[in-house]
Scaffold this active site. Structure first.
Site, PDB file in Angstrom:
ATOM      1  N   LEU A  94       1.060  -1.291   0.096  1.00  0.00           N
ATOM      2  CA  LEU A  94       0.016   0.016   0.029  1.00  0.00           C
ATOM      3  C   LEU A  94       0.838   1.196  -0.060  1.00  0.00           C
ATOM      4  O   LEU A  94       0.194   2.387  -0.052  1.00  0.00           O
ATOM      5  CB  LEU A  94      -1.038   0.069   1.046  1.00  0.00           C
ATOM      6  CG  LEU A  94      -2.005  -1.190   1.057  1.00  0.00           C
ATOM      7  CD1 LEU A  94      -3.061  -1.005   2.420  1.00  0.00           C
ATOM      8  CD2 LEU A  94      -3.143  -0.902  -0.173  1.00  0.00           C
ATOM      9  N   ASN A 111       2.751  -5.219 -10.506  1.00  0.00           N
ATOM     10  CA  ASN A 111       1.870  -4.723  -9.571  1.00  0.00           C
ATOM     11  C   ASN A 111       0.595  -5.440  -9.895  1.00  0.00           C
ATOM     12  O   ASN A 111       0.327  -5.664 -11.078  1.00  0.00           O
ATOM     13  CB  ASN A 111       1.514  -3.333  -9.326  1.00  0.00           C
ATOM     14  CG  ASN A 111       0.451  -2.884  -8.139  1.00  0.00           C
ATOM     15  OD1 ASN A 111       0.318  -3.836  -7.180  1.00  0.00           O
ATOM     16  ND2 ASN A 111      -0.533  -2.355  -8.484  1.00  0.00           N
ATOM     17  N   HIS A 113      -3.612  -5.099  -9.648  1.00  0.00           N
ATOM     18  CA  HIS A 113      -4.596  -4.144  -9.327  1.00  0.00           C
ATOM     19  C   HIS A 113      -6.018  -4.861  -9.480  1.00  0.00           C
ATOM     20  O   HIS A 113      -6.394  -5.658 -10.605  1.00  0.00           O
ATOM     21  CB  HIS A 113      -4.544  -2.863 -10.031  1.00  0.00           C
ATOM     22  CG  HIS A 113      -5.717  -2.018  -9.690  1.00  0.00           C
ATOM     23  ND1 HIS A 113      -5.240  -1.128  -8.421  1.00  0.00           N
ATOM     24  CD2 HIS A 113      -6.759  -1.420 -10.047  1.00  0.00           C
ATOM     25  CE1 HIS A 113      -6.618  -0.279  -8.151  1.00  0.00           C
ATOM     26  NE2 HIS A 113      -7.564  -0.706  -9.329  1.00  0.00           N
ATOM     27  N   GLU A 183      -7.168 -12.975  -9.368  1.00  0.00           N
ATOM     28  CA  GLU A 183      -5.789 -12.754  -9.265  1.00  0.00           C
ATOM     29  C   GLU A 183      -4.656 -13.902  -9.023  1.00  0.00           C
ATOM     30  O   GLU A 183      -3.838 -13.902  -9.548  1.00  0.00           O
ATOM     31  CB  GLU A 183      -5.750 -11.890  -8.117  1.00  0.00           C
ATOM     32  CG  GLU A 183      -6.521 -10.514  -8.233  1.00  0.00           C
ATOM     33  CD  GLU A 183      -6.242  -9.699  -7.041  1.00  0.00           C
ATOM     34  OE1 GLU A 183      -5.252  -9.386  -6.508  1.00  0.00           O
ATOM     35  OE2 GLU A 183      -7.468  -8.907  -6.548  1.00  0.00           O
TER      36      GLU A 183
HETATM   37  C1  GRF Z   1      -5.115  -7.882  -3.810  1.00  0.00           C
HETATM   38  O1  GRF Z   1      -6.695  -7.477  -4.181  1.00  0.00           O
HETATM   39  C2  GRF Z   1      -4.400  -7.060  -4.887  1.00  0.00           C
HETATM   40  O2  GRF Z   1      -5.031  -6.917  -5.961  1.00  0.00           O
HETATM   41  C3  GRF Z   1      -4.282  -5.670  -4.386  1.00  0.00           C
HETATM   42  O3  GRF Z   1      -4.248  -5.815  -2.939  1.00  0.00           O
HETATM   43  C4  GRF Z   1      -4.670  -7.186  -2.600  1.00  0.00           C
HETATM   44  C5  GRF Z   1      -3.855  -8.037  -2.102  1.00  0.00           C
HETATM   45  O4  GRF Z   1      -4.291  -9.212  -1.376  1.00  0.00           O
HETATM   46  N1  GRF Z   1      -3.098  -4.919  -4.852  1.00  0.00           N
HETATM   47  P1  GRF Z   1      -3.270 -10.216  -0.692  1.00  0.00           P
HETATM   48  O5  GRF Z   1      -2.371  -9.635   0.250  1.00  0.00           O
HETATM   49  O6  GRF Z   1      -2.447 -10.641  -1.956  1.00  0.00           O
HETATM   50  O7  GRF Z   1      -4.399 -11.155  -0.404  1.00  0.00           O
END
Ligand code: GRF
Length: 210
Positions: A94, A111, A113, A183
């Site tokens: 973050l 990254n 998103h 993801e």
């Molecule tokens: C994910 O939704 C990603 O897209 C965003 O932050 C979240 C991270 O989740 N950038 P995690 O820590 O990998 O479970």
């Protein structure tokens, strides 16, 4: 075959994307890559626990521990060098990487998103806020985007995207969980393409060689 990816993962939270990439390395879906370091700005990040459970060096490194931006960045860069890092994966990190780090690792930082960039990105667009904005907009598709990192939030060239349908009954939470599942497949796939040397950057666009 291209050089082995020595990956540093930067994460602020639970680390489920990091776990998905680690699993893909362990089961050899991704070869020619290893995770050599995990960095978090949060001492209690789940990602650090996952790293420690796998004997991967896990560091809590936060700007607040340093007297200046310069000292912090110098420590980050030195740490990356000490671990032989040649590729950086942001997985729920973050904080913004400093411009020096972006420059040093240009086109070697990715990254993920949780929306289809360039929509629903930028400062403040993280976590559940993204999915709330998508639902409020009435969009019927969302998804996930893996992109290269440049000096601006959620801005660099797009590497891979995958869509999910947004239904009328979706809530921000249900959409978040559908996107997260995507993801966990998309991010390992993108890392595999980099590890196989198939990602070429051509100015502002990425070409995937199959
Ligand atoms: C994910 O939704 C990603 O897209 C965003 O932050 C979240 C991270 O989740 N950038 P995690 O820590 O990998 O479970």
């Amino acid at each position: 075959m291209s050089d082995r990816l020595n990956i540093a993962v930067f994460a602020s939270g639970r680390g489920s994307n990091f776990q998905a990439i680690l699993t893909a390395i362990h089961n050899k879906t991704i070869t020619n890559a290893q995770i050599v370091l995990v960095v978090s700005n949060k001492a209690d990040a789940g990602a650090l626990d996952i790293a420690r459970a796998h004997n991967i060096p896990a560091l809590h490194l936060d700007r607040k521990q340093f007297a200046s931006d310069h000292e912090f960045t110098a420590t980050v860069l030195r740490t990356l060098e000490e671990h032989g890092v040649n590729f950086i994966v942001l997985a729920g990190y973050l904080k913004k990487l400093s411009n020096e780090v972006v420059r040093r690792y240009r086109n070697r930082i990715v990254n993920i998103h949780p929306a289809l960039l360039p929509a629903f990105g930028g400062k403040g667009m993280y976590g559940i806020h993204v999915h709330e904005a998508v639902i409020e907009s009435g969009a019927t598709v969302s998804g996930a985007t893996v992109h290269l990192v440049d000096e601006e939030y959620d801005h660099g060239p797009i590497v891979l995207q995958r869509e999910v349908e947004v239904t009328r009954t979706d809530t921000p939470e249900s959409l978040a969980s559908k996107v997260l599942q995507i993801e966990h497949r998309l991010y390992p796939e993108a890392i595999r393409l980099f590890a196989e040397g198939k990602v070429k950057v051509n100015g502002k666009t990425v070409v995937i060689e199959q």
